[in-house]
Design a protein around this motif. Sequence first.
Motif, PDB file in Angstrom:
ATOM      1  N   ASN A 580       6.790  14.513  -2.140  1.00 10.71           N
ATOM      2  CA  ASN A 580       5.779  14.738  -3.272  1.00 10.71           C
ATOM      3  C   ASN A 580       6.521  13.811  -4.454  1.00 10.71           C
ATOM      4  N   GLU A 581       7.287  12.960  -4.057  1.00 11.89           N
ATOM      5  CA  GLU A 581       8.155  12.458  -5.279  1.00 11.89           C
ATOM      6  C   GLU A 581       7.181  11.617  -6.347  1.00 11.89           C
ATOM      7  N   LEU A 582       6.118  10.859  -5.582  1.00 13.14           N
ATOM      8  CA  LEU A 582       5.267  10.218  -6.520  1.00 13.14           C
ATOM      9  C   LEU A 582       3.990  10.865  -7.313  1.00 13.14           C
ATOM     10  N   VAL A 587       3.726  20.741 -10.118  1.00 12.87           N
ATOM     11  CA  VAL A 587       4.636  21.482  -9.879  1.00 12.87           C
ATOM     12  C   VAL A 587       4.235  22.537  -8.470  1.00 12.87           C
ATOM     13  N   ASN A 588       5.025  22.626  -7.401  1.00 18.08           N
ATOM     14  CA  ASN A 588       4.355  22.940  -6.120  1.00 18.08           C
ATOM     15  C   ASN A 588       5.022  24.584  -6.155  1.00 18.08           C
ATOM     16  N   ASN A 589       4.695  25.295  -5.178  1.00 17.28           N
ATOM     17  CA  ASN A 589       5.097  26.675  -5.040  1.00 17.28           C
ATOM     18  C   ASN A 589       6.406  26.712  -4.378  1.00 17.28           C
ATOM     19  N   ARG A 590       6.813  25.570  -3.832  1.00 18.31           N
ATOM     20  CA  ARG A 590       8.144  25.612  -3.041  1.00 18.31           C
ATOM     21  C   ARG A 590       9.241  25.247  -3.925  1.00 18.31           C
ATOM     22  N   GLY A 591       8.852  24.556  -5.128  1.00 16.29           N
ATOM     23  CA  GLY A 591       9.679  24.196  -6.041  1.00 16.29           C
ATOM     24  C   GLY A 591      10.605  22.923  -5.572  1.00 16.29           C
ATOM     25  N   LEU A 592      10.066  22.185  -4.614  1.00 14.40           N
ATOM     26  CA  LEU A 592      10.805  20.953  -4.071  1.00 14.40           C
ATOM     27  C   LEU A 592       9.934  19.732  -4.027  1.00 14.40           C
ATOM     28  N   ASN A 593      10.691  18.624  -4.139  1.00 10.69           N
ATOM     29  CA  ASN A 593       9.800  17.284  -3.974  1.00 10.69           C
ATOM     30  C   ASN A 593       9.825  16.892  -2.574  1.00 10.69           C
ATOM     31  N   VAL A 606      -0.176  27.340   6.031  1.00 13.27           N
ATOM     32  CA  VAL A 606      -0.092  26.819   4.465  1.00 13.27           C
ATOM     33  C   VAL A 606       1.133  26.041   4.122  1.00 13.27           C
ATOM     34  N   CYS A 607       0.957  24.799   3.974  1.00 13.34           N
ATOM     35  CA  CYS A 607       2.115  24.018   3.635  1.00 13.34           C
ATOM     36  C   CYS A 607       2.552  24.055   2.294  1.00 13.34           C
ATOM     37  N   GLN A 608       1.548  23.975   1.298  1.00 12.54           N
ATOM     38  CA  GLN A 608       2.045  24.060  -0.147  1.00 12.54           C
ATOM     39  C   GLN A 608       0.817  24.066  -0.846  1.00 12.54           C
TER      40      GLN A 608
END
Length: 629
Positions: A580-582, A587-593, A606-608
């Motif tokens: 998701n860097e670009l 903000v996503n539910n995993r808190g990760l880019n 469900v991925c994100q």
Amino acid sequence: MAISPGRDAAFSSQKSALSESPRTKKFPLTEEELFYMNCRAAYLTVFKSSLENIISKEQLYLALQHAGRNPSQKTINKYWTPQTAKLNFDDFCIILRKEKPTSKSELLKSFKQLDVNDDGSILHTDLYKLLTKRGEKMTREEVNAIISLADVNADGKFDYIKFCKLYMTTIEQCLKTTVEKLEVDSKLKRQQFGSHTEGSPERDPSPVPKPSPRIIRKTDQETFSNKGDTRSSLMATTRKFKTSVSFTIIMGVNSNRNSKLTEPNSIKEWQCVQSKGCFFLEEDGEIISHQYRMQIAQRSMVYLTIKPLNLSQVEGKPSPWLSVDTALYILKENESQANLQLMCFTELRNREVFGWTGELGPGIYWLIPSTTGCRLKKEIKPITEEAQLVYRDETGELSLTKEFRSTLLDIFEVIDLDGNGLLSLEEYNFFELRTSGEKCDEDAWAVCRDNFDTKKNELTRQGFMDLNLMEANDREGDPRDLWVTLHSMGYNKALELTEACPFIIDIYADKCKPRIKAVHMEACSGQLEKAICKSVLNKGDARVMDGYENIIVHTYKRDTWITSVIENKSDNKVIIHINNELSKNCVNNRGLNIFAVEVASKSTMVCQHVMPLNERQEWIYHCVYSLVS
């Protein structure tokens, strides 16, 4: 046995980075502590919790690679034998002690044996022969991919010095980042797959360097030399992904104009019922909530809404739960509780209220609340001063502080599900299950009724206050048990509600009065996961992985968030890498880019979920899904 500083260049870079942090300036970490942080950071890039087990060779390899190792198949087979069913975190730490990473000098020495001209490069023709004729043979396409790397190839030669530098830098930076993030947030164990912790709601999460790519196919270390796993390093540059698919969605500030929630014109004449509930954040990041059964006696037009519950607030302090997204999935019970059919969900919105209007036939329905988890996350900021809960007055009697009394009144509002100002035994037991894990039986409730203020066999607000005061007196003023209750209900040491979101559900029907009853408090998974997947598959944009028609990524755009679901129709599990860097203002539910997910065969997951950080600004969702080779 602690690892010595000279053994691991990547590990040393972590030590240097950590030595500059505020914590380590005061309390320097030992070599053993640094090693453990390295292990844990690597493990938590792959698993949700260090309590989870490694259950496959692929997971073992992925975790080892995030720890800066690049093991051969021979190494993997040494630790994962035909008799191995699982490995735990302690096993993983033991393996890391035994398998030191390939150093830059070892890697260079292995390449140098092939450098006939001693000029830091290898002819493409020699490299091609080696990689396609010996050991685990690489394909023509894979070798061409290595040769086409612009940074390390020129004039028909492969610059292995540049390659080694690039390779080691990637590993070191990945390890440095994961450990730094773990140092900032010691509760990183809640994260699932990935290599960086969530940013605060006020700022965009910073990108994380890409970890060394995962490889399933490997070769024995002696292919080039017994000194280093050179071939594995080369293959890592080409066997990263089999195929990718990307989505780009630009969401404007006023993207919700076309689907605004509006009340039916005649709603004042409809019959209404109401119930409250709450989302609670568990220690591992999982969200649980109340779930409900609703009965509709005859076919009716129905209007359902869900929104965060507005409690009393301290002036000047923001109430984070009021910005938490909410949704309600409505499933019809067909013959049994196990056979539920998704009917609809609340996808229309008016500010913080989400709702749905439509016709429902007579029958039993399950109402399952949902929140994406994008804005309901574990608190990161430290609390410097603990609020006082009890004090002794002039006579020495124990009393509750004003702040604690206000908090207890708010808790009463949350657990008073029907809103009648009293707590029934059923309502109180939801509270007891949440805070102590045990129910109060009829006999205990009778004792409670005899000792505390009740009305119509239900506990009043004053009775609830006195009950907590009695608990404080039982401990002679020691507030530890009271804090257990408060933490369970989502409060921090400053008596701020940060890890829960109370909500309220309103149901209107034009032909009959609906009936609603809270029946469970469970994790937002299971039936909810199925319902979300089904809704996204029905309404989302589907993209097939090129060359892999059984792997499909579904993306559904709603007004305030985007949900992606991965469908695996194949007979084998797959690992999908997500980048998701670009994305911008997201903000996503995993808190990760950057993270990866494992999707079982013949399943959907469900991925994100992704939301804007700032709804007053444009946000851009750009995500690349790659099938890991």
